[in-house]
Motif scaffolding. Structure first.
Motif, PDB file in Angstrom:
ATOM      1  N   THR A  36       0.843  -1.182   0.000  1.00 52.31           N
ATOM      2  CA  THR A  36       0.000   0.000   0.000  1.00 52.31           C
ATOM      3  C   THR A  36       0.882   1.237   0.000  1.00 52.31           C
ATOM      4  OG1 THR A  36      -1.792   1.167   1.105  1.00 52.31           O
ATOM      5  CG2 THR A  36      -0.226   0.043   2.518  1.00 52.31           C
ATOM      6  N   CYS A  37       0.425   2.225  -0.677  1.00 53.85           N
ATOM      7  CA  CYS A  37       1.125   3.502  -0.717  1.00 53.85           C
ATOM      8  C   CYS A  37       0.069   4.560  -0.459  1.00 53.85           C
ATOM      9  CB  CYS A  37       1.782   3.695  -2.081  1.00 53.85           C
ATOM     10  SG  CYS A  37       2.751   5.208  -2.152  1.00 53.85           S
ATOM     11  N   ARG A  38      -0.038   4.966   0.778  1.00 56.86           N
ATOM     12  CA  ARG A  38      -1.089   5.904   1.163  1.00 56.86           C
ATOM     13  C   ARG A  38      -0.801   7.309   0.621  1.00 56.86           C
ATOM     14  NH1 ARG A  38      -3.604   2.532   4.339  1.00 56.86           N
ATOM     15  NH2 ARG A  38      -2.784   1.550   6.159  1.00 56.86           N
ATOM     16  N   VAL A  39      -1.875   7.995   0.297  1.00 57.29           N
ATOM     17  CA  VAL A  39      -1.787   9.371  -0.165  1.00 57.29           C
ATOM     18  C   VAL A  39      -1.603  10.261   1.061  1.00 57.29           C
ATOM     19  CG1 VAL A  39      -3.067  11.217  -1.312  1.00 57.29           C
ATOM     20  CG2 VAL A  39      -3.267   8.879  -2.135  1.00 57.29           C
ATOM     21  N   ARG A  40      -0.725  11.251   0.959  1.00 59.96           N
ATOM     22  CA  ARG A  40      -0.519  12.175   2.074  1.00 59.96           C
ATOM     23  C   ARG A  40      -1.821  12.885   2.420  1.00 59.96           C
ATOM     24  NH1 ARG A  40       4.786  15.761   1.681  1.00 59.96           N
ATOM     25  NH2 ARG A  40       3.250  17.134   2.574  1.00 59.96           N
ATOM     26  N   LYS A  41      -2.022  13.173   3.706  1.00 62.34           N
ATOM     27  CA  LYS A  41      -3.267  13.771   4.165  1.00 62.34           C
ATOM     28  C   LYS A  41      -3.539  15.135   3.546  1.00 62.34           C
ATOM     29  CE  LYS A  41      -3.374  11.353   8.550  1.00 62.34           C
ATOM     30  NZ  LYS A  41      -3.312  11.438   9.993  1.00 62.34           N
ATOM     31  N   ASP A  42      -2.504  15.894   3.239  1.00 62.57           N
ATOM     32  CA  ASP A  42      -2.697  17.257   2.729  1.00 62.57           C
ATOM     33  C   ASP A  42      -2.748  17.336   1.202  1.00 62.57           C
ATOM     34  OD1 ASP A  42      -0.021  16.655   2.321  1.00 62.57           O
ATOM     35  OD2 ASP A  42       0.692  18.656   2.836  1.00 62.57           O
ATOM     36  N   THR A  43      -2.629  16.206   0.517  1.00 64.91           N
ATOM     37  CA  THR A  43      -2.562  16.218  -0.947  1.00 64.91           C
ATOM     38  C   THR A  43      -3.799  16.849  -1.576  1.00 64.91           C
ATOM     39  OG1 THR A  43      -1.158  14.257  -0.956  1.00 64.91           O
ATOM     40  CG2 THR A  43      -2.290  14.786  -3.002  1.00 64.91           C
ATOM     41  N   LYS A  44      -4.992  16.463  -1.124  1.00 70.73           N
ATOM     42  CA  LYS A  44      -6.230  16.971  -1.714  1.00 70.73           C
ATOM     43  C   LYS A  44      -6.311  18.490  -1.542  1.00 70.73           C
ATOM     44  CE  LYS A  44     -11.161  16.125  -2.017  1.00 70.73           C
ATOM     45  NZ  LYS A  44     -12.257  15.253  -1.616  1.00 70.73           N
ATOM     46  N   THR A  45      -5.971  18.976  -0.367  1.00 74.36           N
ATOM     47  CA  THR A  45      -6.014  20.421  -0.099  1.00 74.36           C
ATOM     48  C   THR A  45      -5.008  21.172  -0.964  1.00 74.36           C
ATOM     49  OG1 THR A  45      -6.639  19.928   2.182  1.00 74.36           O
ATOM     50  CG2 THR A  45      -5.853  22.148   1.725  1.00 74.36           C
ATOM     51  N   VAL A  46      -3.801  20.646  -1.076  1.00 74.72           N
ATOM     52  CA  VAL A  46      -2.756  21.291  -1.870  1.00 74.72           C
ATOM     53  C   VAL A  46      -3.167  21.342  -3.338  1.00 74.72           C
ATOM     54  CG1 VAL A  46      -0.386  21.048  -2.716  1.00 74.72           C
ATOM     55  CG2 VAL A  46      -0.873  20.729  -0.289  1.00 74.72           C
ATOM     56  N   LEU A  47      -3.657  20.225  -3.865  1.00 75.81           N
ATOM     57  CA  LEU A  47      -4.073  20.191  -5.271  1.00 75.81           C
ATOM     58  C   LEU A  47      -5.262  21.118  -5.518  1.00 75.81           C
ATOM     59  CD1 LEU A  47      -3.685  16.392  -6.099  1.00 75.81           C
ATOM     60  CD2 LEU A  47      -2.167  18.273  -6.717  1.00 75.81           C
ATOM     61  N   LYS A  48      -6.180  21.174  -4.564  1.00 77.56           N
ATOM     62  CA  LYS A  48      -7.337  22.068  -4.693  1.00 77.56           C
ATOM     63  C   LYS A  48      -6.884  23.519  -4.787  1.00 77.56           C
ATOM     64  CE  LYS A  48     -11.629  23.329  -2.370  1.00 77.56           C
ATOM     65  NZ  LYS A  48     -12.426  23.157  -1.170  1.00 77.56           N
TER      66      LYS A  48
END
Length: 150
Positions: A36-48
């Motif tokens: 598994t390679c989890r997505v960083r918690k802040d990725t969605k916010t940063v991309l948004k």
């Protein structure tokens, strides 16, 4: 799946090097392994924030198409089916001043309505796959109609 094979002498080692079939012959099943390679918690916010700033965001991956689509939805690169409900910023929800909270909620709703209006007018971008020809040349291919993209 995970398996092993005991190679007791040099002849068996050389035979195993010859072909994949020879290597995988007479193997012993050892179990399953999952990564598994989890997505960083802040990725969605940063991309948004990047997209709100007018940046074009793309994902390049070697994963299977369904895995890539799942990750893209998870981080907000592509639309979810239930994307009509805009997420409310947690900072607004935690605001103590009710008057300010009401004003911020109204502003967020107006922004969501504008975003939804833009989304309707937005042209869908094609899904492109990076492929390699038999001669080794790399090219982009459209997932929708399998045409090569120049």
């Amino acid at each position: 799946a995970l398996a092993y094979k005991t190679l007791s002498n040099n002849d068996k080692i050389e035979i195993a090097k010859d072909t994949r079939a020879a290597c995988e012959e007479d193997i012993v099943f050892a179990g399953f392994i999952a990564f598994t390679c989890r997505v960083r918690k802040d990725t969605k916010t940063v991309l948004k924030r990047l997209m709100e700033g007018g940046m074009t965001v793309a994902m390049v991956t070697g994963d299977a198409l369904l895995t890539a689509a799942h990750v893209a939805k998870e981080v907000g690169i592509c639309d979810n089916e239930n994307d009509d409900e805009e997420e409310v910023d947690p900072r607004i929800l935690s605001e103590k001043d009710e008057e300010l909270k009401k004003m911020l909620m109204k502003k967020a709703q107006m922004k969501a309505a504008q975003k939804k209006k833009k989304k309707v007018n937005k042209k869908m971008k094609p899904i492109l796959l990076l492929e390699q020809s038999k001669t080794g040349m790399m090219f982009w291919q459209s997932y929708d109609d399998e045409s090569r993209v120049q």
